[in-house]
Design a protein around this motif. Sequence first.
Motif, PDB file in Angstrom:
ATOM      1  N   GLY A 136      48.750  55.665  13.050  1.00 36.60           N
ATOM      2  CA  GLY A 136      47.744  54.598  13.056  1.00 36.60           C
ATOM      3  C   GLY A 136      48.372  53.250  13.330  1.00 36.60           C
ATOM      4  N   CYS A 137      49.510  52.987  12.701  1.00 31.36           N
ATOM      5  CA  CYS A 137      50.223  51.720  12.935  1.00 31.36           C
ATOM      6  C   CYS A 137      50.693  51.623  14.371  1.00 31.36           C
ATOM      7  CB  CYS A 137      51.413  51.595  11.980  1.00 31.36           C
ATOM      8  SG  CYS A 137      50.938  51.305  10.267  1.00 31.36           S
ATOM      9  N   GLN A 138      51.189  52.731  14.918  1.00 23.97           N
ATOM     10  CA  GLN A 138      51.674  52.738  16.295  1.00 23.97           C
ATOM     11  C   GLN A 138      50.517  52.454  17.258  1.00 23.97           C
ATOM     12  OE1 GLN A 138      53.571  56.579  16.508  1.00 23.97           O
ATOM     13  NE2 GLN A 138      55.559  55.780  15.849  1.00 23.97           N
ATOM     14  N   ARG A 139      49.342  53.010  17.015  1.00 27.26           N
ATOM     15  CA  ARG A 139      48.180  52.789  17.880  1.00 27.26           C
ATOM     16  C   ARG A 139      47.745  51.319  17.821  1.00 27.26           C
ATOM     17  NH1 ARG A 139      45.178  57.509  15.576  1.00 27.26           N
ATOM     18  NH2 ARG A 139      46.413  59.211  16.355  1.00 27.26           N
ATOM     19  N   MET A 140      47.818  50.757  16.635  1.00 20.79           N
ATOM     20  CA  MET A 140      47.415  49.353  16.482  1.00 20.79           C
ATOM     21  C   MET A 140      48.382  48.428  17.209  1.00 20.79           C
ATOM     22  SD  MET A 140      46.144  49.378  12.506  1.00 20.79           S
ATOM     23  CE  MET A 140      46.052  47.625  12.409  1.00 20.79           C
ATOM     24  N   ASN A 141      49.652  48.801  17.293  1.00 21.45           N
ATOM     25  CA  ASN A 141      50.662  47.968  17.952  1.00 21.45           C
ATOM     26  C   ASN A 141      50.664  48.141  19.464  1.00 21.45           C
ATOM     27  OD1 ASN A 141      51.559  46.772  15.582  1.00 21.45           O
ATOM     28  ND2 ASN A 141      53.011  48.420  15.175  1.00 21.45           N
ATOM     29  N   ASN A 142      50.018  49.160  19.977  1.00 21.99           N
ATOM     30  CA  ASN A 142      50.001  49.409  21.433  1.00 21.99           C
ATOM     31  C   ASN A 142      48.834  48.748  22.097  1.00 21.99           C
ATOM     32  OD1 ASN A 142      52.325  50.888  21.340  1.00 21.99           O
ATOM     33  ND2 ASN A 142      51.269  52.845  21.142  1.00 21.99           N
TER      34      ASN A 142
END
Length: 140
Positions: free
Chosen positions: A134-140
């Motif tokens: 979820g964090c990775q998706r938010m940062n992309n």
Amino acid sequence: MTDRIRQPVPNREILYLSDAYTVKNEDFALELKAEVLNINAGHNQELLETCRTLGDYAEYVRRVREYARDIPIEDSVERTVRECISEGILKEFLEQNRAEAKAMSIYEYNEEEHLRMEREDAFEDGRKTGYIEGCQRMNN
């Protein structure tokens, strides 16, 4: 030991062997259908009253679980065996098979506890993975 988290189990349940197959197929070469009856406290009371041995076994298991909340499983099983023999619960069986009954009770309890801990670990791993993704998706 804290109370273990348990999912509610119905009084009666049908299980199918094919549910455990890793490869799903519509045409199974072998299928087994089993009716599972819950004999824990508060379930299928009429059955437990009709079959004394089954009722005694349910009481034996209930006591082991209850005592294991506060004392080590080995002590819980020993206490349960002593009480059941003195109260006529599975008396003949426990007198003749004491060592085997104790060993099996401890093994089954430890296996159940092991499986519970594995489920908790898997849930925690899944939660962490979901958080990271979820964090990775938010940062992309």
